[in-house]
Design an enzyme around this catalytic site. Structure first.
Site, short mmCIF file in Angstrom:
data_model
loop_
_atom_site.label_atom_id
_atom_site.label_comp_id
_atom_site.label_asym_id
_atom_site.label_seq_id
_atom_site.Cartn_x
_atom_site.Cartn_y
_atom_site.Cartn_z
N SER A 131 0.82 9.81 20.19
CA SER A 131 -0.09 8.93 19.46
C SER A 131 -0.74 9.72 18.34
CB SER A 131 -1.18 8.39 20.40
OG SER A 131 -2.22 7.77 19.67
N TYR B 137 -7.26 9.45 26.82
CA TYR B 137 -6.01 9.04 26.17
C TYR B 137 -5.58 10.06 25.12
CZ TYR B 137 -2.64 6.21 23.60
OH TYR B 137 -1.52 5.74 22.97
#
Length: 256
Positions: free
Chosen positions: A150, A163
């Protein structure tokens, strides 16, 4: 279905995609199947997975569904074994499954139990699925692994610590696995999407959507089809000498 990839780049390939019941994983399965691959779609959401598989099969795509819990090592091995059995072999693995809706808390507010769960699925699960598929990928002679990272780990998105840390770990792990798997002619690469319009990003605050939109070099919303092409490329013969790399796909929000 937003996927736009429709060629024969992956003709004859056998590929496993995790987290494929919805969102980016679903779109990856569509793109890979349209590119000629036979695809196993794996997910923990059994009912939604069955519906998604039926939908694609009705469209004539060669897909099959297998349930998996990335937090359970036995389930991971069973998924890998079932996938290889149905496909007959395994040429590619897309480690897409992840816990994404773990944000909204500062580093001081984050619950350690949430941290542990995110790491268990996003990092440990990716590692264990990759090693579970290693022998089949080695036997293929053209094995390829694509890990979903990401771009949040590239710019340090706030209030998303678990995350972000997990995706940073996936990026680092990709490099190590690329070196370990290289002698077996298996490529291992990571793709880092920006904020993409899928179900999993519906919880993201509007101000962050605006931040991405306004600061991208390409000033528009990012959609799943923007990422699918990179995944197809990383699994195809076009990228056989590319390994251990991270490719940000975010419209120029973050540039290497």
């Amino acid at each position: 279905m937003n996927s736009t990839v429709s060629n024969n780049l992956l003709a004859g390939r056998r590929i496993l995609v995790t987290g494929a019941a919805r969102g980016l994983g679903f779109e990856f399965a569509v793109a890979l199947a349209k590119a000629g691959a036979k695809v196993v779609m794996a997910d923990i959401l059994a009912d939604l997975l069955a519906s998604s598989v039926q939908r694609l099969q009705a469209d004539g795509l060669d897909v099959f569904g297998v349930t998996v819990d990335l937090a359970d090592q036995a389930s991971i091995k069973q998924c890998a074994d079932q996938s290889v059995a149905w496909l007959g072999a395994l040429d590619g693995l897309v480690n897409n499954a992840a816990i994404t809706n773990s944000g909204g808390k500062t580093a001081f507010e984050l619950d350690p139990k949430v941290w542990d769960l995110v790491m268990n699925v996003n990092v440990r699960g990716t590692w264990l699925m990759t090693t579970a598929c290693h022998e089949a990928l080695k036997a293929s002679g053209r094995g390829a692994v694509v890990n979903l990272a990401s771009d949040t780990a590239l710019w340090g998105a706030p209030n998303l610590l678990a995350y972000v840390a997990s995706k940073g770990a996936v990026t680092a792990m990709t490099k190590s696995l690329a070196r370990e798997f290289g002698p077996d002619n298996i490529t291992v690469n990571a793709i880092a999407p920006g904020l993409t319009l899928v179900e999993a990003t519906e919880y993201v605050p509007e101000h962050r959507h605006k931040l991405y939109h306004d600061q991208r070099a390409l000033s528009r919303e990012q959609v799943p089809a923007d990422v699918s092409g990179a995944v197809v490329f990383a699994l195809s013969d076009l990228s056989r000498f590319v390994t251990g790399q991270l490719l940000p796909v975010n419209g120029g929000f973050v540039m290497n």
